[in-house]
Design a protein around this motif. Structure first.
Motif, mmCIF file in Angstrom:
data_model
loop_
_atom_site.group_PDB
_atom_site.id
_atom_site.type_symbol
_atom_site.label_atom_id
_atom_site.label_comp_id
_atom_site.label_asym_id
_atom_site.label_seq_id
_atom_site.Cartn_x
_atom_site.Cartn_y
_atom_site.Cartn_z
ATOM 1 N N LEU A 3 0.812 -1.217 0.000
ATOM 2 C CA LEU A 3 0.000 0.000 0.000
ATOM 3 C C LEU A 3 0.845 1.268 0.000
ATOM 4 O O LEU A 3 0.559 2.209 -0.748
ATOM 5 C CB LEU A 3 -0.935 -0.002 1.211
ATOM 6 N N ASP A 11 -11.375 -0.123 5.469
ATOM 7 C CA ASP A 11 -10.896 1.062 4.787
ATOM 8 C C ASP A 11 -9.870 0.755 3.695
ATOM 9 O O ASP A 11 -9.762 1.488 2.709
ATOM 10 C CB ASP A 11 -10.237 1.979 5.837
ATOM 11 N N ILE A 12 -9.107 -0.306 3.900
ATOM 12 C CA ILE A 12 -7.900 -0.514 3.095
ATOM 13 C C ILE A 12 -8.211 -0.643 1.605
ATOM 14 O O ILE A 12 -7.639 0.065 0.773
ATOM 15 C CB ILE A 12 -7.142 -1.762 3.590
ATOM 16 N N LYS A 41 -10.741 0.226 -0.050
ATOM 17 C CA LYS A 41 -11.308 1.473 -0.587
ATOM 18 C C LYS A 41 -10.217 2.516 -0.830
ATOM 19 O O LYS A 41 -10.245 3.240 -1.829
ATOM 20 C CB LYS A 41 -12.384 1.963 0.390
ATOM 21 N N ILE A 42 -9.248 2.591 0.082
ATOM 22 C CA ILE A 42 -8.121 3.523 -0.092
ATOM 23 C C ILE A 42 -7.350 3.163 -1.369
ATOM 24 O O ILE A 42 -6.936 4.042 -2.139
ATOM 25 C CB ILE A 42 -7.172 3.470 1.131
ATOM 26 N N ASP A 62 -12.616 10.978 -1.373
ATOM 27 C CA ASP A 62 -12.688 9.789 -0.521
ATOM 28 C C ASP A 62 -13.307 10.191 0.819
ATOM 29 O O ASP A 62 -12.699 10.931 1.596
ATOM 30 C CB ASP A 62 -11.275 9.219 -0.327
ATOM 31 N N GLY A 113 -13.975 8.246 3.333
ATOM 32 C CA GLY A 113 -13.541 7.432 4.467
ATOM 33 C C GLY A 113 -14.422 6.215 4.673
ATOM 34 O O GLY A 113 -15.009 5.694 3.725
ATOM 35 N N ARG A 114 -14.517 5.771 5.915
ATOM 36 C CA ARG A 114 -15.269 4.548 6.228
ATOM 37 C C ARG A 114 -16.497 4.878 7.074
ATOM 38 O O ARG A 114 -16.578 5.956 7.635
ATOM 39 C CB ARG A 114 -14.368 3.568 6.976
ATOM 40 N N LEU A 119 -17.462 -4.531 2.985
ATOM 41 C CA LEU A 119 -16.630 -5.723 3.218
ATOM 42 C C LEU A 119 -17.339 -6.805 4.016
ATOM 43 O O LEU A 119 -16.756 -7.848 4.274
ATOM 44 C CB LEU A 119 -15.349 -5.314 3.951
ATOM 45 N N ALA A 139 -15.596 -7.622 -0.682
ATOM 46 C CA ALA A 139 -15.506 -9.093 -0.734
ATOM 47 C C ALA A 139 -16.837 -9.808 -1.000
ATOM 48 O O ALA A 139 -16.877 -10.729 -1.818
ATOM 49 C CB ALA A 139 -14.876 -9.616 0.555
#
Lengths: 355, 216
Positions: free
Chosen positions: B62, B106-107, B109-110, B125, B127-128, B152, B183
């Protein structure tokens, strides 16, 4: 007319495939694992056996006599009393009752005590409650009872914790600051996990289950391996289980190492030796399920990965088998046709030591 | 150096996640008289595509992806004055991205945000755990072309369906495209809820968004 067999897609939907289609999916799933993990293919005999398992007419299947393996349980008793939109079935019961039901009714070979938040950090303020519950459970049970929780390093970042959220920092391209935040969080996480387990061991716990290691990336695994190392030095006889969160250690930091090995990007067969090196005596490998692929594709892939992990691991491997892992479809309550077939394949082909 | 070698050097600098080397390579390409659009397409974008592939294979991580995105944006800034008002240099679309309410993940999506930015899109963005109406409000404020929704867990997945219904209720569905991912999401799920597209990962998200916004 060609015979079709009922399978599941990775999201649980029923599909009907011919033997030729199943074999194609098995081979494709296996090839994906071979390509990503740089690991050996399954043999022709093993693919034939996978085909047999998938196409068995019974709704559920079991392992051959003499091939039974131990079954360890994670998530504590939350499976029974949890009722917050999680995997629990909402049966009001104490944790003692939950643990004893797993031992005496469900046939669990090991069990764990877990807090409803199921992460180490929230256990700190209720440690006395956890210690007392562990002691009472130990007085009533025979099977090994571990203390279980998720390292869950995300709880150490804002808004839940003291360190700036690496996700926010990265969005601002503050990579170095994000990495420093992860390093600080990892140190605190290691310290907290060791502190909690010192107290749980003082209350008679047989050991610890680090569940979903790596869920917050490579820093999460870094912290866990250091906690394992620390605990092993203090408690040579302690039972330490390291279960993974996913098949690949996500590289949020990217450069964290353990014993000279970069943690980011490790596949199950590379994770297992590191867990053993740190001092774990049981490893729980994970392979993720792809919801858009068939059960055959997912199982071919998962068995290939897990077989390589078992072979590479110097300690027993108890494979994670449940919602969305191990070839099993992504459903809150996975279907028995898929669960039992995937479990049989893991035991008889991947040679896992337990589930 | 030939033109091909200069462009390859830009791509290599991106794959190396080296911001300074990327800037230097872009400056050199500019000095050599290579068209800005070509520098972006065959140098910067080519490098980012390679980074995306290496990321999906677990060879880059990342932080590397974010550095590559930064390098790409710095490169585009150097070229900005040479870019035509339309074509490759134009910001090709505005996207509001976030993880839906009830979902703290979050990951992924980032990563999607990063890859979309690297491909030239303007991404907001949020965020979550984002309330659904916030997606719509931001899309209205920024005149967004597309809302991207990550979920997710099987429990939060239904929020994607709810947002599409909210867009319909507010007479915005025809104006704003919706992409879903995460997912438990599948192409079948996207079809069932009436989303415009489904992407299984960040690389595919870029492809799908390009199809939706650039080839429309």
């Amino acid at each position: 007319m060609t015979t079709e067999h009922m399978l599941r897609m990775g999201d649980g939907k029923r599909v009907y495939l011919t033997k030729e289609q199943i074999l194609t999916d098995l081979r494709d799933g296996m090839a994906d694992a071979v390509d990503l993990g740089d690991i050996p293919e399954l043999s022709g005999d093993e693919l034939d056996k996978l085909m047999d398992i998938i196409t068995m007419p019974s709704r559920m299947v079991g392992v051959e006599a003499g091939m039974e393996v131990p079954v360890t349980h994670d998530i504590g008793t939350i499976r029974l009393d949890g009722d917050q939109g999680n995997s629990g079935v909402g049966i009001p019961s104490s944790r003692l009752v939950g643990c004893m039901v797993h031992e005496r009714a469900f046939g669990a070979d090991t069990m764990e005590l877990g807090h409803i938040d199921y992460s180490f950090k929230p256990v700190k303020p209720v440690i006395a409650q956890e210690m007392q519950t562990m002691e009472v459970c130990q007085q009533n049970m025979v099977i090994p009872l571990l203390y279980g929780a998720m390292p869950n390093m995300g709880l150490y970042y804002t808004p839940d914790g003291p360190f700036e959220n690496p996700g926010d920092l990265m969005k601002a391209f503050k990579i170095q600051e994000a990495r420093e935040s992860m390093e600080h969080a990892a140190k605190h996480l290691t310290r907290d996990m060791v502190w909690i387990m010192q107290r749980m061991m003082a209350s008679g716990s047989d050991g610890v289950n680090f569940d979903t290691t790596g869920a917050a990336g490579d820093g999460d695994m870094y912290a866990t391996l250091h906690a394992v190392e620390n605990l092993r030095k203090q408690y040579p006889e302690m039972y330490i289980e390291v279960g993974m969160a996913g098949e690949l250690v996500l590289g949020l930091h990217g450069e964290m190492t353990y014993d000279g090995t970069v943690l980011a990007g490790l596949w199950p067969h590379q994770q297992a030796p590191l867990a053993a090196k740190a001092g774990a005596n049981l490893f729980g490998p994970v392979v993720n399920t792809n919801t858009s692929k068939s059960f055959a594709w997912n199982l071919g892939r998962a068995v290939t990965f897990i077989k390589a992990a078992v072979k590479a691991s110097p300690i027993p491997c108890h494979v994670n088998m449940g919602m969305g892992v191990g070839g099993i479809p992504m459903l809150e309550t996975p279907t028995i046709d898929a669960v039992s077939r995937a479990s049989k394949a893991m035991v008889e082909i991947a040679n896992v030591d337990g589930i | 150096m030939s033109k091909g070698e200069i462009l390859q050097a830009i791509s290599d600098a991106i794959v190396s996640c080296d911001v300074n080397a990327t800037e230097a390579a872009v400056e050199r390409a500019k000095k050599e008289g290579i068209e800005a659009a070509e520098i972006i397409e065959k140098g910067l974008a080519s490098g980012v595509n390679e980074v995306g592939i290496l990321f999906e294979r677990g060879s880059l991580f990342l932080s590397h992806l974010i550095l590559a995105v930064d390098a790409m944006e710095r490169g585009i800034m150097i070229l900005e004055s040479d870019l035509p008002a339309t074509g490759l240099g134009r910001k090709p679309g505005v996207i509001v991205n976030g993880s839906v309410e009830g979902d703290a993940h979050d990951i992924g999506k980032i990563i999607v945000s990063g890859m979309l930015r690297a491909s030239g899109f303007t991404v907001h963005d949020l965020g979550r755990n984002v309330p659904l109406q916030d997606f719509i409000d931001k899309a209205k404020e920024t005149h967004a072309d597309l809302i991207s929704l990550s979920a997710l867990t099987t429990i939060s997945l239904n929020r994607q369906y709810e947002l599409i219904n909210m867009l319909k209720e507010q007479d915005l569905r025809d104006k704003i495209k919706v992409m879903v991912g995460g997912a438990p999401a599948t192409q079948e799920w996207a079809d069932r809820i009436g989303a415009d597209c489904y992407a299984k990962n960040a690389v595919e998200a870029v492809e799908k968004v390009k199809e939706l916004l650039l080839l429309k």
